[in-house]
Design an enzyme around this catalytic site. Structure first.
Site, PDB file in Angstrom:
ATOM      1  N   GLN A  80       0.821  -1.211   0.000  1.00 18.47           N
ATOM      2  CA  GLN A  80       0.000   0.000   0.000  1.00 18.47           C
ATOM      3  C   GLN A  80       0.859   1.266   0.000  1.00 18.47           C
ATOM      4  OE1 GLN A  80      -2.964  -0.332   3.116  1.00 18.47           O
ATOM      5  NE2 GLN A  80      -3.753  -2.260   2.275  1.00 18.47           N
ATOM      6  N   HIS A 233      -8.006 -12.499   8.317  1.00 18.51           N
ATOM      7  CA  HIS A 233      -8.034 -11.088   7.899  1.00 18.51           C
ATOM      8  C   HIS A 233      -8.957 -10.253   8.772  1.00 18.51           C
ATOM      9  CE1 HIS A 233      -9.510  -7.603   5.622  1.00 18.51           C
ATOM     10  NE2 HIS A 233      -8.284  -7.549   5.145  1.00 18.51           N
ATOM     11  N   ARG A 236     -15.176 -10.333   8.650  1.00 19.84           N
ATOM     12  CA  ARG A 236     -15.933 -10.282   7.395  1.00 19.84           C
ATOM     13  C   ARG A 236     -15.304 -11.180   6.332  1.00 19.84           C
ATOM     14  NH1 ARG A 236     -13.112  -5.885   4.752  1.00 19.84           N
ATOM     15  NH2 ARG A 236     -12.140  -4.597   6.341  1.00 19.84           N
ATOM     16  N   HIS A 262      -7.763  -7.828  11.913  1.00 19.57           N
ATOM     17  CA  HIS A 262      -8.419  -6.514  11.800  1.00 19.57           C
ATOM     18  C   HIS A 262      -9.763  -6.595  12.502  1.00 19.57           C
ATOM     19  CE1 HIS A 262      -6.380  -5.864   7.622  1.00 19.57           C
ATOM     20  NE2 HIS A 262      -5.806  -5.052   8.474  1.00 19.57           N
ATOM     21  N   HIS A 299      -6.635  -2.063  15.139  1.00 25.18           N
ATOM     22  CA  HIS A 299      -7.582  -0.940  15.103  1.00 25.18           C
ATOM     23  C   HIS A 299      -8.467  -0.905  16.361  1.00 25.18           C
ATOM     24  CE1 HIS A 299      -6.168  -0.069  11.140  1.00 25.18           C
ATOM     25  NE2 HIS A 299      -6.674  -1.182  10.617  1.00 25.18           N
ATOM     26  N   ASP A 350       0.713   0.534   8.963  1.00 26.00           N
ATOM     27  CA  ASP A 350      -0.482   0.119   8.232  1.00 26.00           C
ATOM     28  C   ASP A 350      -0.404   0.439   6.735  1.00 26.00           C
ATOM     29  OD1 ASP A 350      -2.983  -0.797   7.603  1.00 26.00           O
ATOM     30  OD2 ASP A 350      -4.085   0.476   8.971  1.00 26.00           O
TER      31      ASP A 350
HETATM   32 ZN   LIG Z   1      -4.509  -3.342   7.934  1.00 22.48          ZN
END
Ligand SMILES: [Zn+2]
Length: 458
Positions: A80, A233, A236, A262, A299, A350
């Site tokens: 990312q 992960h 969801r 997460h 988070h 992150d």
């Molecule tokens: Zn992440």
């Protein structure tokens, strides 16, 4: 063997003056002794520059005003970094976490293994140069390149994992690789979108990937710089059955390994969990999994007070990723309550829009100040300095997130250190505050990891 003399070292027992520290060939701290009287030169920068000039080979000795443990980066998605800074514009209907996620998915269509290795190498070097000495890579990019819609295989997953392992070795940063189990597009076994297919591995391939990485990590030549953990992960992307399977795999292969997930990052995720599972994500997780000190909840932004009480009782760590959470507009984690209650805390870069270890801590404290309209909020009873208090908490929690039980700098602990200058001759707590909040007189002069000593170019 590396020898480091320091005027002050932040050890597990607190600041200690005039120490001589030895690092062994195995990448661990061998000893912390009293140094000969005042071994540090008047201008440590000159000495450090001198070492760089005298000998192009990696230096084996250094002096510093301050030695502190390096900060663990407990949550990172290296790829990312490739869109950091270029995803900052509003679309026709505004911009949000979910529109950012579409941009992030779109960036993957042109990323191949060489591109991932380049991006990750540049990022890991940058993280090390900014005060991180270890990184937990939450890795779900199990197939690179090619058209959307095709799922990953063991071969493609090994290819992308190896790109990250090589990148970390090249940067000399310790890596906890967390291959991610990603099975569904949303709660209730929603089908994966075409752009999510590359994240999905069949369970059997996932198990074989973990087994192969464990063999690699056991190589003594790596000096413990590669560790493997497990990462569902999110609730969801993993349904209850997937999570049960993953925890059985953990029990069979590596029962003490770190588990990262997460959780509660977005209000929509909490709402969907209530609808699908009848509970908020953290409440469900604590009821259905043996969440303990080996777990890191990433988070937890929208956790309720009772959920956080339960997480703290279990001894799990919350990884707060302040710059990313601010960048994505996630919301505020209740850091003041968590800190005051003694909750375990780690930080993560992150999305890597921010890559500076001190910046993560600074903005934890600043968001608390803005809410409380007060200063020096995140401090401990025995330490009124937020720089030191936050640093110690984030090292201890971060080490635990990365699978080490050593909360700081001590014999036997991993040699993950920062060498700081203190040009103003400040008291050590003031100097670390300065490093976190201003850097007027305090600067990063070098880092030590099990890969060796790396001095910054002045
Ligand atoms: Zn992440």
């Amino acid at each position: 063997m590396i020898r480091i003399d320091a005027r002050w070292a932040l050890t597990e027992a607190g600041w200690r003056p005039h120490v001589r520290l030895h690092v062994g060939e195995d990448g661990r701290i061998v000893s912390i002794d009293d140094a000969p009287a005042d071994p540090v030169p008047a201008d440590p920068r000159a000495e450090l520059r001198g070492i760089v000039r005298r000998d192009a080979a990696p230096p084996a000795d250094a002096s510093a005003d301050l030695v502190v443990p390096g900060l663990p980066d407990a949550h990172c998605h290296a790829f990312q970094h490739g869109i950091a800074g270029v995803a900052e514009r509003a679309g026709g209907h505004g911009d949000s976490f979910w529109t950012w996620r579409e941009r992030m998915y779109a960036s993957l269509s042109t990323l191949d293994a060489a591109g991932l290795e380049r991006t990750a190498t540049a990022l890991y070097r940058r993280l090390r140069a900014a005060g991180y000495t270890s990184v937990a890579e939450f890795h779900y990019l199990h197939r690179l390149g090619g058209e959307p819609g095709r799922r990953a295989s063991l071969a493609t997953a090994l290819e992308s994992a190896q790109a990250l392992v090589r990148a970390a070795a090249s940067a000399g940063i310790s890596l906890l690789l967390l291959p991610v189990l990603y099975r569904w597009g949303g709660f209730g076994r929603a089908e994966l979108g075409p752009r999510q297919a590359r994240f999905a591995l069949a369970r059997d391939d996932y198990r074989r990937l973990i087994e192969a990485l464990l063999v690699q990590a056991a190589d003594p030549a790596l000096r413990g710089m590669l560790r493997i953990g497990l990462a569902p992960h999110s609730l969801r992307a993993c349904d209850p059955e997937d999570l049960r399977w993953l925890l059985e795999l953990r029990e069979a292969l590596m029962p003490d390994c770190p588990v990262h997930i997460h959780v509660s990052e977005q209000p929509a995720e909490v709402r969907d969990a209530r609808a699908a599972l009848g509970q908020t994500p953290i409440a469900w997780l604590c009821e259905h999994a043996a969440v303990d000190h080996r777990w890191t909840l990433v988070h937890a932004t929208h956790a309720t007070p009772s959920e956080l009480r339960e997480v703290r009782t279990r001894g799990a760590t919350v990884c707060v990723c302040t710059t990313t959470e601010a960048n994505l507009g996630d919301g505020f984690f209740p850091i003041e309550d968590w800190f005051a209650a003694g909750g375990r805390l780690s930080v993560g870069s992150d999305s890597n829009v921010g890559t500076d270890a001190a910046e993560e801590l600074r903005w934890l404290e600043y968001q608390a100040r803005l809410r409380r309209q007060a200063r020096a909020v995140l401090v401990d009873a025995d330490c009124p300095h937020p720089g030191t208090a936050l640093w110690r908490r984030a090292v201890a929690g971060g080490r635990l997130s990365l699978g080490s039980d050593r909360p700081g700098l001590a014999p036997g602990a991993p040699a993950e250190l920062l060498l700081l200058t203190n040009e103003g001759g400040l008291a050590p707590d003031d100097a670390l505050d300065d490093f976190v909040f201003s850097r007027r007189a305090t600067r990063l002069a070098g880092t030590v990891t099990p890969a060796g000593l790396l001095l910054q170019q002045a």
